[in-house]
Write a protein that holds these residues in place. Sequence first.
Motif, PDB file in Angstrom:
ATOM      1  N   LEU A   1      85.127 -19.921  32.916  1.00 14.31           N
ATOM      2  CA  LEU A   1      85.746 -18.714  32.456  1.00 14.31           C
ATOM      3  C   LEU A   1      86.803 -17.998  33.420  1.00 14.31           C
ATOM      4  CD1 LEU A   1      85.154 -15.645  31.422  1.00 14.31           C
ATOM      5  CD2 LEU A   1      83.529 -15.146  33.281  1.00 14.31           C
ATOM      6  N   GLU A   2      86.844 -18.729  34.692  1.00  8.73           N
ATOM      7  CA  GLU A   2      88.095 -18.224  35.526  1.00  8.73           C
ATOM      8  C   GLU A   2      89.356 -18.958  34.860  1.00  8.73           C
ATOM      9  OE1 GLU A   2      86.791 -19.737  39.495  1.00  8.73           O
ATOM     10  OE2 GLU A   2      85.309 -18.046  39.561  1.00  8.73           O
ATOM     11  N   SER A   3      88.988 -20.168  34.306  1.00  9.55           N
ATOM     12  CA  SER A   3      90.444 -20.801  33.874  1.00  9.55           C
ATOM     13  C   SER A   3      90.740 -20.141  32.535  1.00  9.55           C
ATOM     14  CB  SER A   3      89.823 -22.364  33.685  1.00  9.55           C
ATOM     15  OG  SER A   3      91.070 -22.894  32.877  1.00  9.55           O
ATOM     16  N   ALA A   4      89.878 -19.626  31.780  1.00  9.41           N
ATOM     17  CA  ALA A   4      90.199 -19.069  30.333  1.00  9.41           C
ATOM     18  C   ALA A   4      90.949 -17.522  30.836  1.00  9.41           C
ATOM     19  CB  ALA A   4      88.996 -18.973  29.560  1.00  9.41           C
ATOM     20  N   THR A   5      90.459 -16.890  32.018  1.00  9.63           N
ATOM     21  CA  THR A   5      91.079 -15.784  32.429  1.00  9.63           C
ATOM     22  C   THR A   5      92.325 -16.023  33.087  1.00  9.63           C
ATOM     23  OG1 THR A   5      88.800 -14.837  33.090  1.00  9.63           O
ATOM     24  CG2 THR A   5      90.743 -13.721  34.061  1.00  9.63           C
ATOM     25  N   ALA A   6      92.409 -17.087  33.552  1.00  7.09           N
ATOM     26  CA  ALA A   6      93.935 -17.280  34.163  1.00  7.09           C
ATOM     27  C   ALA A   6      94.910 -17.661  33.128  1.00  7.09           C
ATOM     28  CB  ALA A   6      93.950 -18.415  35.381  1.00  7.09           C
TER      29      ALA A   6
ATOM     30  N   ALA B   1      80.159 -16.249  27.322  1.00  5.26           N
ATOM     31  CA  ALA B   1      79.058 -16.512  26.373  1.00  5.26           C
ATOM     32  C   ALA B   1      78.274 -17.937  27.132  1.00  5.26           C
ATOM     33  CB  ALA B   1      79.487 -16.938  25.085  1.00  5.26           C
ATOM     34  N   ALA B   2      79.180 -18.871  27.209  1.00  2.87           N
ATOM     35  CA  ALA B   2      78.646 -20.172  28.065  1.00  2.87           C
ATOM     36  C   ALA B   2      78.050 -19.931  29.122  1.00  2.87           C
ATOM     37  CB  ALA B   2      79.702 -21.155  28.131  1.00  2.87           C
ATOM     38  N   LEU B   3      78.612 -18.848  30.159  1.00  6.60           N
ATOM     39  CA  LEU B   3      78.192 -18.508  31.513  1.00  6.60           C
ATOM     40  C   LEU B   3      76.705 -17.920  31.264  1.00  6.60           C
ATOM     41  CD1 LEU B   3      78.396 -18.300  34.544  1.00  6.60           C
ATOM     42  CD2 LEU B   3      79.569 -16.190  34.154  1.00  6.60           C
TER      43      LEU B   3
ATOM     44  N   LEU C   1      70.906 -17.820  31.537  1.00  3.09           N
ATOM     45  CA  LEU C   1      69.629 -17.765  30.925  1.00  3.09           C
ATOM     46  C   LEU C   1      68.963 -18.963  31.071  1.00  3.09           C
ATOM     47  CD1 LEU C   1      67.661 -16.412  28.806  1.00  3.09           C
ATOM     48  CD2 LEU C   1      68.991 -17.378  27.099  1.00  3.09           C
ATOM     49  N   LEU C   2      69.547 -20.107  31.035  1.00 11.00           N
ATOM     50  CA  LEU C   2      68.705 -21.366  31.310  1.00 11.00           C
ATOM     51  C   LEU C   2      67.971 -21.558  32.628  1.00 11.00           C
ATOM     52  CD1 LEU C   2      70.937 -24.130  29.219  1.00 11.00           C
ATOM     53  CD2 LEU C   2      68.593 -23.145  28.752  1.00 11.00           C
ATOM     54  N   VAL C   3      68.950 -20.908  33.729  1.00  9.69           N
ATOM     55  CA  VAL C   3      68.298 -21.093  35.108  1.00  9.69           C
ATOM     56  C   VAL C   3      67.149 -19.912  35.131  1.00  9.69           C
ATOM     57  CG1 VAL C   3      68.871 -20.173  37.393  1.00  9.69           C
ATOM     58  CG2 VAL C   3      70.579 -21.609  35.998  1.00  9.69           C
TER      59      VAL C   3
END
Length: 378
Positions: A106-111, A156-158, A163-165
């Motif tokens: 997510l951070e990479s996509a944001t950058a 969404a992946a995050l 959710l899995l946690v």
Amino acid sequence: MDSYISVNVLLASILLAGCTAQSETKQEEASPAVPIIQLTKQDATLDRDYASNLEAVQNVEVRARAAGYLDRILVDEGKSVKKGQLLFQLNPAEYQVKVAEAQASLESATAQAQSTEVEMSRVKLLVDKNVISPSELKLARSKGETARAAIDQARAALAHARLLVSLTSIRAPFDGVINRIPFKQGSLIEAGALLTTISDLSEIYAYFNVSEKEYLAFIKKRKNPQKLTVQDVDLLLADDSAYPHKGRIETTETVFEGNSGTIAFRASFPNPDRLLRHGATGKVRLTTDVDDAVLVPQKAVFEVQDKNFVYVVDAGNKVRTRSFVPSSRVDQFYIVKSGLAPGDRIVYEGIQSLKDGMTIVPKPLPASALKTLYASAQ
């Protein structure tokens, strides 16, 4: 000579009287003494028992929605739990790594999205100065949209990783009692594995089947309660002891079973002491009030070719078989529909040794015995 004849006549009279007395004695001995009752109209309270299956209001399987090693079991079998209480803990390390990976994506996509925004601003400036063609701006905007979509995908992946946690912590869906736990601490659990079941035992449903005829009678009784009413129902446990709390019929199924021709009723019983358990059995007892019913004890009845008969005692104390039609059979009594009437005297016991037309010595049951007899149906 005359005296001789007188003596002979006297002796003959004595012998004749003796023979007559002996004959009468033998006739009395040949007529059995049989207890009889006289039928009357009774206001009766009759019980009808139905085999039933007991089910918890809620009985839910608790399954693992994620795979992993079972780190902790925080409850024991048969213990009560509250809604939201932690029951099992799977090892969350693998899913926490996925959360970290998703966070980094997510951070990479944001950058990347920020970089494309800067690039688009630069291209727009050059296009405005006619340094580059407008198509370059369209390309820059397309890259920006792709970058924003990548952000949404990373978010969404995050969320899925988080959710899995959360799924590694298995909690109680409602207040209830824990049933058998098949796994032990340290077991490798697959997604979908059954960890236990939990039952809400605050209330218990008792399901029992009635015939179509009884179903129609029950519905009609509810519509016309002045003639026949169905009260709260009782429950007999497997040891035939009475459950201390009354229940009520709540609903019925909508379809009759084709093979048996029966339909299921559902009665609910409070269960404050948790005595009743899911999967147990018992008998639901319906108590029915009948006005002016003619009751015939079951022991006075015998069947021939699917017809019901009794021995009726006439004025000469001779027994005659008579058939009758019952409207229903409840416990140890038949309710007469036709064939018998109040005032008829019938043989109560000993019908096995009687034959049609036999003379008996009737022994009417006393009023106290009759009262006890009919009271047993109340």
